[in-house]
Every structure is written in C-alpha cells, then in structure tokens.
Design a protein around this motif. Structure first.
Motif, short mmCIF file in Angstrom:
data_model
loop_
_atom_site.label_atom_id
_atom_site.label_comp_id
_atom_site.label_asym_id
_atom_site.label_seq_id
_atom_site.Cartn_x
_atom_site.Cartn_y
_atom_site.Cartn_z
N PHE B 74 2.84 -8.11 -7.67
CA PHE B 74 2.60 -7.02 -6.71
C PHE B 74 3.62 -7.04 -5.58
CE2 PHE B 74 0.73 -5.31 -2.88
CZ PHE B 74 0.26 -4.11 -3.32
N GLY B 75 4.05 -5.85 -5.23
CA GLY B 75 4.98 -5.78 -4.12
C GLY B 75 4.87 -4.44 -3.41
N MET B 76 5.69 -4.25 -2.38
CA MET B 76 5.74 -2.95 -1.71
C MET B 76 7.21 -2.60 -1.44
SD MET B 76 4.16 -3.79 2.09
CE MET B 76 2.51 -4.03 1.58
N LYS B 139 12.82 -4.05 -1.35
CA LYS B 139 11.69 -4.37 -2.24
C LYS B 139 11.07 -5.67 -1.76
CE LYS B 139 11.05 -4.42 -7.20
NZ LYS B 139 11.80 -4.46 -8.46
N SER B 141 8.10 -8.63 -2.02
CA SER B 141 6.98 -9.17 -2.81
C SER B 141 6.05 -9.95 -1.87
CB SER B 141 7.50 -10.02 -3.97
OG SER B 141 7.99 -11.22 -3.49
N ALA B 156 1.39 -2.97 5.67
CA ALA B 156 2.17 -1.75 5.38
C ALA B 156 2.26 -0.87 6.63
CB ALA B 156 1.51 -0.99 4.23
N GLU B 169 5.62 2.06 0.79
CA GLU B 169 4.81 2.46 -0.36
C GLU B 169 4.31 1.23 -1.11
OE1 GLU B 169 6.36 6.47 -2.36
OE2 GLU B 169 6.37 4.74 -3.72
N TYR B 170 3.08 1.28 -1.57
CA TYR B 170 2.58 0.18 -2.40
C TYR B 170 1.40 0.70 -3.23
CZ TYR B 170 -1.32 -0.34 0.92
OH TYR B 170 -2.42 -0.11 1.69
N ARG B 172 -1.70 1.01 -3.43
CA ARG B 172 -2.90 0.81 -2.63
C ARG B 172 -4.18 0.94 -3.45
NH1 ARG B 172 -6.21 4.07 0.49
NH2 ARG B 172 -5.06 5.92 -0.12
#
Lengths: 216, 304
Positions: B74-76, B139, B141, B156, B169-170, B172
């Motif tokens: 998972f990352g954003m 990016k 993580s 975020a 953005e992720y 959510r």
C-alpha cells in the motif's frame, strides 16, 4: 470453666432453657440430667455456640459468648470438644482421618498429628482400628472415635451428649472409663445423660433439668 | 484472656503453611477422585470452551497478519506543482522521508508516469497526445504498523497542505473496507472469546457450588470442630484450579492438534503476536486462572 448466668432460650414461643444459672469449675467433671426434651442438648449447644441465648450471660473457658463475633466462633470451638449424640463422623474417611481432622483444623503439622492420633486412639482402645471406616465399626467403637476426635485437640472443656445412649452396659462402662481418664488428666467435662447409672456413684455434681428449668 | 486448652495431651506446635497447603491439596484430590465420572464431564465441557477461545484468538491474529501482508504494497501518491524547482523537490522528499509513517519516497517524473501509462494502456490508446499532461509525483509507501485508515487519512490531509504538493491520492475506500473487515472480525472474535470465558467461569462456579452443597454435612462437621472459613473454602478453591488445569491441558492438546492440522493439511500459517509454541502453556494457565476465578465467585456467594 463454664458459667451460665440466668440464661434463657426460646423456640417458637416455647422456653427450652429458662433462666438457668450454674458453674462448672476447671478440672471438674459434672453431669447434666433430665428426661428427654428437658433442654440438655440445647444447653450443650449454647456452650459451643451452635445456639445463641436470648437472655443471660454465658462464659466458656474465658470466652464471653455474648461478645463473641462470628469470626471468633471457630476459635471457641477449638477449646470445646464435643461428643455428639449422633457421632457426626465422616463415613468416607478412615478413623485416623476423622480424628486427625481436629488437629489439621488447628494447623498442627502432619508428623505431630500422626503421633497424637496414635496416642489418642491407644487411649480410647482403638489403635487397631486406625485404618477402618466408621460404617465398619460398632456403635461403641464409633463413640470412642468421636471421643478421640473431641479430646485430641486438648480442649479446655469437653461436652458429651448422651455418650452411652445406644450402648450396652459393658460398652458404656468402657466409655465412662475414657472420660474418667481424661478427667484425671485435668479435663473439664460436662456429660448430658438420662442414665442414672452413669452418675449414681461417680461423686460428681449433677445438674437436673426439667422443662428447661434447673432444679438442682 | 480465654483459656487455650487444658494441656492434658502433647503440647502443640504452630501452623506450618506448606504442610497445610499439601493437606488441602490431598483433600481436594480425594474429593475430585470420588466423583471422577461427573467431574470428567465438567472437565471436557470446559476444555471445549477453552479450545474454542484459543482457536478464535489464533484465527483473529492470523487474519490480522494476513491483512497486513496483503496491504504491504500500500502506498500513496503526492502530486507536485508544475515546474517545481528541483531544489524544492529534494527538500520536500527529505521532509517526507523524515515522517515516521513513511517508509520510502520515490520521485516519478512526468515522463516516467507517461511511460508507465503507456505500459498499462498500450501505445495505441495514447496516440495523438502530443503534450504530456501528467504531473510529476512522489510515490510514498506507508509502513505496515501505521496502516490504520484514520491515521492514513490524517497523513494524506497533512501532506496535501505541504508546499509544492497539489494533491494526495491513495486507495482510501479499499483501505477503509479492509480495516473495517479486520476490525469487525476482531470484535466478533473478542465477543466470542469473552462470552466463552464468562461461560467457563459460570460452569466452574456452578460446579463448585454443587460440590459444596453436596458436602454440606461434612462442612457442618468441620464448622463444629472449629474450622475457619478459609479452612473450609481452601479445598474448593484448589478443586477449581484443578478443574481449570485439567481442562486447560485437554484444550491445549486439542489446540495443538488443530494447529498442526491447519498447517499440514491446508498449508496455512498461523501467526500471533506471541511465540506460537507458548499458546498451549498459556491455555493451561488461563484454564487454571478461570478455575480460580470461578471458585472465588462460587464461594463468595455461599454463606458459611
């Protein structure tokens, strides 16, 4: 050692004990007699605090029972050995375990308890029945186990409620010999009985109860 | 001062605690052996409850571990302002790397983003686009331990206010759904474990009460001989602990079998915050503890 001062006990409006006063001195053996229902058992139950007096004052071995709280009752009872009319033996424990119970309750270690049980059973003539269970014993033998259990803790007072009630004359004499031995060693004993043969030539004081009243 | 015995027998010594404890243990064992059949039934009922608690806990923790593993990638993405000077971008990267929740920061230039898009969609789809519309981005993580939906949302929001960042953005919804599922499973597991624990204490408490009332005549005799409440209660407390220990041992054995079965037959791995081999001894200890609690509750309600 036992003092009753104007003690009364009532059940459902009936006076089982009515203003009874007497004293049993230290090292004395005395008898309590009277017909069935005269209040003998009730009087004994008052001594070991199984019953509480409605009026009057009871002092047993220095314990004022009027001032006794619930947590002190066990310690009073350790000083009052009782030979119950219905024995109150544990049928699934051996003679040794039944007699030893008194000592374990008092916190006596196992090795000392074992030795005292052996001595006491020898005194009451039941050394050979150590590993027997109460239902395997005769009435007289069971009575001796109860006496052993009552005296093994060195109580200040020994009470006996009809100790020869269901026994033949020979066995009764044997039981009384045990009481005399305990008495000769300094024990204070109060025996409730309606059998005149037990106290007739004993030279002991006899308290006579009739309908809850002490006659003499 | 009340008289302490007439002294016409052997003098008495004081109380010896280990000796008394052993005496009570012996009495408790004899009492348990007397009704071995019924007592074994109680032990097996309690063992079933304890096994269910252990297996529920193992399942909950294994699922939580699985969720963590699934979300490890998972990352954003933090989109950057157009024409952000390289110096500012480096500063922003360093600032983000300093955040405890962020494990790594990778710069993705507009060209790299376009290459990735082409790889995913194919060149044909993007024919005709002359100017690259994609922004540069970072990016990020996120470390496993911080994959809590609320914490990620807060992170975020905080990142989107940083200078040079236009948008964050992720995934959510996906994260929230996973978190919610894990949370609900945990809740259900805890509720089941708690209910079973209460049930075990209830069964034990009632068993001890029944044993107590069954021995009412014996207790009356003990009282007449001068036994204190502690002396009368001690064997029952020990019996409660024995019930717990025995059922805990049976449950530990069942759990060990179930664990081996799941691992060997289905190839699933069970994971817990504790060393897995401690599970079985813990079950035995928990059983003993519940036994003690059950006995305390039972004896506390009985008037002597």
């Amino acid at each position: 050692m036992i003092t009753f001062d104007s003690v009364s006990k009532t059940y459902d409006g009936n006076k089982a004990i009515n203003a009874v006063s007497f004293e049993v001195g230290k090292g004395e053996m005395a008898f309590l007699t009277g017909p069935s229902g005269s209040g003998k058992t009730t009087l004994l139950r008052l001594v070991y605090r199984e019953e509480v007096a409605d009026h009057g004052r009871i002092v047993v071995a220095g314990w004022d029972l009027n001032k006794l709280d619930a947590t002190s009752i066990p310690f009073l009872r350790r000083n009052v050995g009782v030979v119950f009319q219905d024995f109150k033996l544990l049928p699934d424990r051996t003679v040794r375990d039944n007699v030893e119970l008194t000592l374990r309750i008092q916190g006596i270690p196992a090795d000392e308890a074992r030795e005292r049980v052996a001595n006491t059973l020898r005194l009451v003539g039941l050394r050979h029945k150590t590993d027997a269970y109460p239902p395997q014993l005769s009435g007289g033998e069971q009575q001796r186990v109860v006496i052993a259990r009552a005296i093994i803790g060195n109580p200040a007072v020994l009470l006996a409620d009809e100790p020869t009630g269901n026994l033949d004359p020979d066995t009764s004499r044997g039981i009384m010999d045990v009481f005399r031995t305990v008495h000769s060693r300094g024990g204070t004993i109060l025996i409730a009985t309606h059998d005149p043969d037990l106290y007739a030539h004993s030279g002991c004081r006899v308290f006579r109860l009739k309908e809850g009243v002490l006659l003499s | 001062m009340p008289t302490q015995g007439a002294g016409y027998f052997v003098s008495r010594k004081g109380c010896f605690f280990p000796d008394m404890f052993l005496y009570h243990v012996r009495v408790a064992l004899v009492n348990l052996a007397r009704n071995a059949g019924i007592n074994m039934l109680t032990v097996f009922s309690l063992a079933v409850g304890l096994s269910l608690i252990a297996l529920t806990l193992l399942s909950v923790f294994s699922l939580k571990t699985a969720v963590r593993e699934w979300t490890s990638g998972f990352g954003m993405v933090a989109y950057l302002e157009e024409n952000l000077p390289e110096q500012d971008r480096h500063a922003l990267s360093r600032q983000l790397e300093a955040e405890s929740e962020i494990r790594s920061v990778v710069y993705v230039s507009p060209e790299d983003a376009m290459d990735e898009l082409k790889r995913v969609l194919g060149d044909e789809m993007l024919q005709g686009i002359e100017e690259n519309p994609l922004p540069a981005s970072l990016k990020l993580s996120i470390s496993h331990q911080d994959l809590d939906a609320d914490r990620v949302r807060a992170l975020a929001e905080r990142l989107s206010t940083l200078q040079g960042v236009t948008e964050v953005e992720y995934g959510r919804k996906w994260l929230e759904r996973m978190a919610s599922a894990a949370h609900q499973f945990s809740l259900a597991g805890s509720a089941l474990g708690l209910s079973l624990g209460i049930g075990i204490v209830f069964i034990l408490s009632n068993t001890i009460k029944i044993l107590f009332y069954r021995r009412a005549a014996e207790i009356d005799i003990l009282k007449l001989l001068g036994a204190t409440r502690g002396f009368i209660r001690a064997p029952f407390l020990i019996e409660g602990v024995f019930f717990g220990l025995l059922s805990g041992t049976v449950a530990a054995f069942c759990t060990l079998l179930a664990r081996s079965w799941v691992v060997n037959v289905y190839g699933l791995s069970l994971q817990t915050p504790w060393t897995l081999s401690l599970t079985e001894p813990a079950i035995v200890l928990v059983g003993a503890l519940l036994g003690l609690v059950g006995s305390f509750i039972a004896l506390g309600r009985i008037r002597l």
